[in-house]
Structures are given as C-alpha cells and as structure tokens.
Write a protein that holds these residues in place. Structure first.
Motif, short mmCIF file in Angstrom:
data_model
loop_
_atom_site.label_atom_id
_atom_site.label_comp_id
_atom_site.label_asym_id
_atom_site.label_seq_id
_atom_site.Cartn_x
_atom_site.Cartn_y
_atom_site.Cartn_z
N TYR A 158 0.84 -1.18 0.00
CA TYR A 158 0.00 0.00 0.00
C TYR A 158 0.88 1.24 0.00
O TYR A 158 1.93 1.26 0.63
CB TYR A 158 -0.91 -0.01 1.23
CG TYR A 158 -1.75 1.23 1.33
CD1 TYR A 158 -2.80 1.43 0.45
CD2 TYR A 158 -1.48 2.21 2.27
CE1 TYR A 158 -3.56 2.58 0.50
CE2 TYR A 158 -2.24 3.37 2.33
CZ TYR A 158 -3.27 3.55 1.44
OH TYR A 158 -4.02 4.68 1.48
N THR A 197 0.71 7.12 -9.40
CA THR A 197 0.10 5.99 -10.11
C THR A 197 0.88 5.69 -11.38
O THR A 197 1.21 4.54 -11.68
CB THR A 197 -1.37 6.32 -10.45
OG1 THR A 197 -2.06 6.64 -9.24
CG2 THR A 197 -2.06 5.15 -11.13
N VAL A 238 0.69 -2.44 -6.31
CA VAL A 238 0.54 -1.54 -5.16
C VAL A 238 -0.83 -0.85 -5.22
O VAL A 238 -1.36 -0.57 -6.31
CB VAL A 238 1.70 -0.51 -5.15
CG1 VAL A 238 1.71 0.35 -6.40
CG2 VAL A 238 1.65 0.39 -3.92
N ASP A 239 -1.40 -0.63 -4.05
CA ASP A 239 -2.65 0.13 -3.95
C ASP A 239 -2.31 1.55 -3.53
O ASP A 239 -1.60 1.76 -2.56
CB ASP A 239 -3.57 -0.46 -2.87
CG ASP A 239 -4.21 -1.76 -3.34
OD1 ASP A 239 -4.11 -2.06 -4.54
OD2 ASP A 239 -4.79 -2.47 -2.49
N ILE A 240 -2.83 2.52 -4.25
CA ILE A 240 -2.51 3.91 -3.95
C ILE A 240 -3.76 4.65 -3.50
O ILE A 240 -4.76 4.68 -4.22
CB ILE A 240 -1.89 4.61 -5.18
CG1 ILE A 240 -0.65 3.83 -5.63
CG2 ILE A 240 -1.54 6.06 -4.87
CD1 ILE A 240 0.00 4.35 -6.89
N GLY A 241 -3.67 5.24 -2.32
CA GLY A 241 -4.83 5.95 -1.79
C GLY A 241 -4.91 7.37 -2.32
O GLY A 241 -3.95 7.89 -2.88
N GLU A 242 -6.07 7.98 -2.15
CA GLU A 242 -6.21 9.40 -2.47
C GLU A 242 -5.25 10.19 -1.58
O GLU A 242 -4.92 9.75 -0.47
CB GLU A 242 -7.64 9.87 -2.17
CG GLU A 242 -8.71 9.27 -3.06
CD GLU A 242 -8.63 9.77 -4.50
OE1 GLU A 242 -8.60 10.99 -4.69
OE2 GLU A 242 -8.60 8.93 -5.42
N LEU A 294 -4.16 12.44 1.15
CA LEU A 294 -4.82 12.93 2.35
C LEU A 294 -4.44 14.40 2.58
O LEU A 294 -3.26 14.74 2.60
CB LEU A 294 -4.37 12.09 3.55
CG LEU A 294 -4.91 12.48 4.92
CD1 LEU A 294 -6.41 12.25 5.00
CD2 LEU A 294 -4.19 11.67 6.00
N GLU A 295 -5.45 15.24 2.70
CA GLU A 295 -5.19 16.68 2.92
C GLU A 295 -4.80 16.90 4.38
O GLU A 295 -5.57 16.61 5.28
CB GLU A 295 -6.46 17.49 2.65
CG GLU A 295 -6.80 17.64 1.19
CD GLU A 295 -7.99 18.58 0.97
OE1 GLU A 295 -8.33 19.35 1.91
OE2 GLU A 295 -8.57 18.53 -0.12
N LEU A 296 -3.64 17.45 4.62
CA LEU A 296 -3.26 17.78 5.99
C LEU A 296 -3.45 19.27 6.20
O LEU A 296 -3.02 20.09 5.39
CB LEU A 296 -1.79 17.42 6.26
CG LEU A 296 -1.41 15.94 6.19
CD1 LEU A 296 0.05 15.76 6.61
CD2 LEU A 296 -2.30 15.11 7.08
N ALA A 350 -1.47 11.99 11.65
CA ALA A 350 -1.97 11.17 10.53
C ALA A 350 -0.99 10.07 10.15
O ALA A 350 -1.12 9.44 9.11
CB ALA A 350 -2.24 12.06 9.33
N THR A 375 -0.37 7.04 10.63
CA THR A 375 -0.73 5.69 10.15
C THR A 375 -1.27 5.73 8.74
O THR A 375 -1.55 4.69 8.16
CB THR A 375 -1.79 5.03 11.06
OG1 THR A 375 -2.85 5.96 11.24
CG2 THR A 375 -1.20 4.63 12.40
N ALA A 376 -1.47 6.91 8.18
CA ALA A 376 -2.12 6.99 6.87
C ALA A 376 -1.14 7.19 5.72
O ALA A 376 -1.50 6.99 4.57
CB ALA A 376 -3.15 8.11 6.87
N HIS A 382 2.82 7.09 3.67
CA HIS A 382 4.21 6.67 3.48
C HIS A 382 5.02 7.85 2.97
O HIS A 382 6.17 8.01 3.30
CB HIS A 382 4.31 5.53 2.47
CG HIS A 382 3.62 4.29 2.92
ND1 HIS A 382 2.30 4.04 2.69
CD2 HIS A 382 4.09 3.23 3.63
CE1 HIS A 382 1.97 2.88 3.22
NE2 HIS A 382 3.03 2.38 3.81
#
Lengths: 522, 227
Positions: free
Chosen positions: B3, B28, B39-43, B45-47, B69, B71-72, B74
């Motif tokens: 991930y 991507t 691999v899975d790529i997440g959106e 995350l807005e910090l 954040a 844990t969300a 890499h």
C-alpha cells in the motif's frame, strides 16, 4: 411440474446417489413392501426394482419405483416454485435480480474493455446454536463458527448466452485457534460459553474438488461431507455448469445440519430499502409476516408483533416499547398504535401527537416512517440475523441522532454485555449493518465505544487506485479500513505494518470536523 | 500487494485541490511504469493545521498534523510556493518541518518530498492549454495568450491573474445569475485532467518528480534501475 417426466426426476436423484437400482428379482408380495418399510425408517434412498416378480413367480412387465417420497428432502425437491425446480431456493440469476444494475455490470471493470470474469465472496458467520427447519425439527449445533467461500463466474454457454456459474463453493469450520473474531472484539464469558462452540473437526462441510469424470477428463466436483450422520456415502455434484449453489439445495436439517444452519442464517439477512409511498399505505391482513424490503407490510408486521407479545399487564406488547422509543426520537410524537379495518381486511398505523392530534400513516413524514420501520424490525421477536440499513441519519434531527444510534445499539446482540440472564429467554442473534455519510453517526459510535458500551465496529470505505506494473493494469477499487476508536489507541505509535490499513485519528477528526467551517479549524 | 499512502500539507485550498489530484496521478503513473510489485494507492490525504496549533510555527503545524496522521501515509508532500526564490522557500518553509519530523528518527527524510512550484501553483495550472480549454468549455482553438514555451510560464510575474483572466473568458458568456466562481471548481478538474507530460516541461515540476522517484525507489516501490 419442473420435470418433464418422472424419468427426469429419477435421473436427477440417481446422479446424486439418492436413487438405487436393484436388478435382482424381488417379489411384489411382501418382500418389496418390507424393503420399502425399512428404507423409510432409515431415511434411505428411492429404489427402482428393475425386475419385480409376481406372487406366482412370473416376471413383471414393468419395473417398480418405491420410497420416492421417503424423505422430506425428496418431497421438497419434487415440487416446483414458479415453474422452476425446487432443487434450490433460487438460482444465481434469480438471486441477483433485486441488485442495482445488470448482472454483468456487477463484475469489476479492470480497465476500459477489460472486465473481470469472476466475483469472489467470503463470509465468516457465528451461527445460533439451535436451528429449526420448516418442518419443526430442531437441531443443536456443535460448531458455530463457519466460513463460507463462493466464486461466481461469468461465462458464455454453448449457445453463446452469458450465464453465471458457481465455480467454487466451500464451507469449513473455523477452528478455535484460528478464530480472531473473539480476540479482536469484546466478548463476555457467558457469550463465549453459550455461543462460541468449537468442535475439533478440521474437514470441510462442503468443498470443490477435482477428480476424473467417466471419460477420464479432469472435472471439478462439489462434495458434501458427512456431518454427524454416519453410514451414508457423501454425495458429489458436477461443478462444470452449476447455476445454483449447493448450499441453497440444503433444505432440511437431517443430514447436513451445519450447512442447513448456514443456509438459514444467510437467508435471514435482509436489506431494508424503504419506499415511503408503500410505507404510508395500509397493509392487507394476509401480508407476509416479516417486514418486506420496501416496508409495504409495516402495519401487518406491527399487528403481528402486538398479538404475539401482548400480555395482560402490557396489552400492546412490544408495540408499546416501539411507541416509547419512537416518542423519544421524534419530537412531538406521543404514541403509536396499529388498528384493524375489518371491512377492508387491512391494518393501518396511527400516531398520536403531543397536541392531541391523531395522524394516519398517510401524513406521517418519511423520516418518522423510516425510524419506525427500523425499530419494528429490531423489536420483532421473529427477527434474526443481519439487517442492512442505509443512511440512518435521513429524516432524523441531528440532535436526536445520537439517541437513535444508542437505541439501535440496545436492540441488537452485544457480545460484550451478554449476561447469564440473557440465556434464560434466548433470542436469536441480531446484527445491524449501517452505512452512513454522517459525522454525527461516527461521533455517536465513538462515544459509545469510549464509554465501553456497544460493540460497534466502524469501517471507512474509500476508493483507491490499484496499480499492477507486471500486468500493466491500473484499476479503481474500494478499500475498507477499520477505525480505531478505542480509548488510548490515539497515542499508539504508528506501526509500519498498519499504515494504510487502519484509519488514522487525523482522518477521524477531519471527518468529524466537516460540519465546521474549515476556516474555523484549519 | 503493498500500500502507498500519500499526504499533502499545502498552503491553500486551491493548492490542495489541484496538487492532490496531480500527485496521486503522478505516483500511479510511476508505479505503473517502473513499479516492482502491485501496489494500492490511496487518495492524497489533505493535511491542515490541527485545531489549537494555529499560533505555532509553520514547522510545528506541519509536523503535528503529519504525526497525527502517521498511520495513513508513506510519503508526505510539503508544498510551498517559491514566490521570488525557490531556494529560500525550501530553506525557510520546507526544511524546518522536515528537520522536526526526522529529528526523532521516527520518519526518514526519504519519506518527505518538497513541492515548490516556481512563483506559485497557478503557473502549473497553466501548463496544459488543451486541458484548460476543456475544463472551461472554451472553443478548441481559442488563443489563451500563454507563452509559446511551457517552461516560460515560470517567468510570468503573476500567473494567478493570468489564470483569472482565462476563467473570465468562459464566465462572461454565461447567464447573469450564475455567480459561481469557476476558480473554485477548476483546480480539482484541472488536477484530474492536466497532462503530466506538459507539467514535465516545467523545471520546478522536474525537480519535484526527481525527488519523488528517489523516495519511491528508496522505499522499495520502484525498480532501482528504472530509466
């Protein structure tokens, strides 16, 4: 009848080792009837005597078939449902009828023009320890944790028509040592003792195996394995063109009781997709007993609950409880009743408001009817299993939403708070699956968990991009991640392995903060 | 299956909307062309600055949000507009936050990527005239009066005004009642559709992509010998 002839039904039974041929001469006088009587007692197969002999020793011109309806299972299989054989409750095509979109659209689009051919389902269930079949037989299970796997394949048949086939089906016991559910969730000792039953069995109840067919070709077979009943050869069914699951054919509890219980459990799962127009109408006295998906028979269900649970001290039974909960959640509502219109043979719902007005269901708001429907199902003594409900926040005031969520939590099985007293009048296990976009629902569940009541598990769903460099594909898929809401976990140091697998506290806060103007908190 | 979680601390909402989509698409594409494993790529995350941290230094605001954040993600992208001087932007607005995150040894510097558009993000949004015209529903051959070579966008004194002028081309033709500013929906739309190859003509984008590729290689997502 679904079968063109008796011969066709016999062929089906014979293929499944439920019909035996006897070539040796057997006398129609006494001998044949004695065999039949014994077979009936043993719940044995149907028998075709190919060479019956008359009392005087002359061979008969016609064969004799006995014990055809010797078991309940065979009777069930012989009758039809809407012209279709009742070998199964429904075939795959029937099963996907009510689903959004066309059947082939359910298969994932990997890339433009590239659609996957298979869907894999898996479910791990906790079964009620005692199950009843439609003929009133009651069986007690020795193992209550089962995993069921199903693969459905989309394929063209020989005429080029797209069809759905079961390509793999499996049911197996989850052994105590491999069961992570009671470890990940709070489960009371009493619940553990009464509901979590493990038997040392390792073999599957149902499996898909490969073997040789008559011509020596490799073929897949579904095998049903012995389940406590000794002495019968386990039947196998060819898997190359199965259009229904084997599980759906287990209609009686006598031979494969764990599979039967699994089937009953899965049949009880329901999704409420309420239709406000249908909810408003009175419902016929003879409407189905359990609430239908669109809620059309709400009044009838309430009337039945009232009749079933009425006691001298509480003449309206649980309908009184439902009324109380509703009044607590919907401002202005005081009371609820269900009345019978004898002339029209209908039931109708009435609400009494605080200012003394009686409202017929025709004018009750969508939101109130939704809340009432959900409370009705969860208070129904006949309700069991999983209930799915979308967006509980719709039609309910945000300040009451928290009470609603608390109320729902009290109506379902909570393994953490299960006590000895709960075993005295055992109720079927009940679970609720909600989906929501509401930060208020998330906040309510978070509060419940923090306070130590409620067994809620919150899962975030979002869409991610799956990139496969080897096969040169990129596709979008839904990801499910548990939210860590337990107190104390917020400060947990990030473990590299959990990155991306659990929802961070930051994301939870961000979700809760969506109701605030970003300028105020950012 | 591994991930890849992405997070972005950007200066403004426009930056979040545009860069979030661009960075997701860039990762991507890189993993698709040079990846080692699926691999899975997440959106992305807005910090944002956490409540209660508004008065803290920028470095502290970034580091606190990134830790919360943790844990969300890499890879953490930190955005800072270069304004007049890209080097100064990196030293003053990226480095301190990076140091704060890496000081404890908890996060390696490989996991932090600087995003420093020269002048500002709006210069990047002008990189693909075709995508702009499409997003604003303008005629295909309409002249947007942009510099002939994409890299010259970095020399524009005020890309934001330029972008606004272009959006006005579309809004003048709309009904009076429509008050909605196209600049609100444009960044996300452009982020989804802008050509990455057009962006690659911008030196500042090239620098960012080089750093990102190094990071992804260090973390094991990309082949070390990828071209």
């Amino acid at each position: 009848m679904a079968y063109k002839s008796l011969r066709e039904f016999m062929t089906l039974l014979e293929n499944e080792a439920d019909l035996k041929r006897v070539a040796r001469p057997v006398s129609t006088h006494l001998e044949m009837t004695e065999i039949q009587t014994r077979l009936l007692h043993q719940k044995g197969p149907a028998v075709l005597f190919e060479n019956p002999v008359h009392e005087d020793g002359r061979p008969s011109e016609m064969p004799a078939l006995v014990n055809l309806f010797g078991t309940v299972e065979r009777v069930a299989r012989a009758v039809t449902l809407g012209g279709e054989p009742r070998k199964t409750a429904t075939d795959l095509r029937e099963a996907v009828k009510g689903i959004r979109g066309e059947v082939d659209e359910l298969f994932r689009f990997a890339a433009p023009g590239r659609q996957s051919r298979e869907i894999h389902f898996a479910v791990e269930v906790l079964l009620d320890p005692v199950v009843r079949d439609p003929w009133g037989n009651e069986v007690e299970l020795i193992h209550t944790r089962i995993r069921y796997d199903l693969t459905i394949r989309r394929q063209q048949d020989e005429r080029g028509i797209e069809r759905l086939f079961v390509s793999r089906e499996e049911a197996r016991p989850i052994p105590r040592t491999e069961d992570s559910w009671p470890k990940r969730n709070r489960v009371s000792g009493v619940f553990r003792k009464h509901h979590l039953r493990y038997f040392s069995r390792r073999s599957k109840y149902l499996s898909t195996d490969t073997g040789k067919d008559d011509r020596g070709n490799d073929r897949a077979f579904f095998s049903l394995h012995q389940d406590g009943v000794q002495g019968k050869r386990s039947p196998t069914l060819p898997a190359h063109e199965a259009q229904a699951t084997v599980l759906s054919s287990i209609t009686t509890s006598d031979r494969f009781k764990h599979l039967f219980a699994l089937r009953q459990e899965m049949l009880s799962w329901r999704m409420l997709q309420l239709d406000p127009a249908a909810l408003r109408r009175p419902s016929p006295v003879v409407a189905p007993e359990l609430l239908e998906s669109d809620g059309a028979n709400l009044a009838t269900v309430l009337a039945r609950i009232k009749a079933e649970t009425a006691e001298p001290a509480q003449p309206r039974g649980r309908v009184g409880d439902i009324a109380e909960e509703l009044a607590n959640l919907i401002p202005g509502v005081m009371d609820l009743d269900v009345l019978e219109d004898r002339n029209a043979r209908e039931y109708r719902i009435e609400l009494k408001t605080r200012d003394g007005v009686t409202l017929p269901s025709r004018v009750i708001s969508d939101g109130t009817l939704r809340v009432l429907s959900l409370l009705t199902v969860l208070n129904d003594p006949q309700h069991r299993g999983v209930l799915c409900f979308e967006e509980p926040e719709n039609g309910i005031h945000p300040t009451r939403l928290r009470s609603f969520i608390d109320c729902l939590a009290d109506l379902i099985t909570d393994p953490a708070r299960f006590e000895e007293a709960d075993t005295e009048s055992p109720e079927a296990l009940s679970q609720l699956l909600l989906n929501s976009h509401s930060p208020v629902v998330l906040a309510a569940l978070r509060q419940q968990i923090r306070q130590g009541d409620g067994a809620a598990l919150v899962v975030f769903a979002d869409v991610i991009t799956a990139v496969d460099p080897e096969n040169r594909t990129t596709s979008r898929k839904t990801r499910m991640r548990p939210v860590m809401l337990e107190a104390g976990q917020d400060s947990m140091l990030p473990d590299k392995n959990t990155r991306g697998e659990v929802v961070s506290d930051y994301e939870v806060q961000g979700y809760l903060n969506t109701v605030v103007d970003p300028a105020e908190w950012a | 299956m591994s991930y890849l979680g992405l997070a972005l601390f950007a200066e403004g909402l426009t930056d979040h909307r545009f860069l979030g989509s661009v960075l997701n698409r860039l990762c991507t594409e890189l993993c698709h062309s040079h990846g080692r494993t699926p691999v899975d790529i997440g959106e992305v995350l807005e910090l944002h600055t956490l409540p209660g941290f508004e008065e803290q230094s920028r470095a502290e605001r970034i580091s606190a949000a990134a830790r919360r954040a943790a844990t969300a993600w890499h890879i953490l992208f930190i955005h800072a507009d270069a304004d007049a001087d890209a080097k100064a932007a990196r030293e003053e607005r990226i480095k301190p936050a990076m140091n704060r995150l890496t000081a404890t040894g908890e996060f390696s510097s490989d996991r932090i990527v600087a995003v420093i558009p020269v002048k500002m993000t709006e210069a990047w949004m002008l990189a693909d005239p075709d995508a702009l015209r499409k997003a604003l529903h303008l005629a295909e051959n309409l002249d947007l009066e942009l510099p002939a070579r994409t890299r010259e966008l970095e020399r524009l004194t005020d890309p934001k005004t330029q972008l606004q002028q272009i959006t006005r081309l579309s809004s003048t033709r709309k009904r009076q009642r429509r008050r909605r500013d196209p600049l609100k929906s444009l960044p996300r739309q452009l982020g989804d559709s802008i050509s990455l190859d057009c962006l690659r003509r911008l030196p500042a984008f090239q620098t960012m992509e080089r750093e990102l590729r190094q990071s992804l290689t260090q973390l094991g997502y990309l082949h070390p010998d990828a071209p």
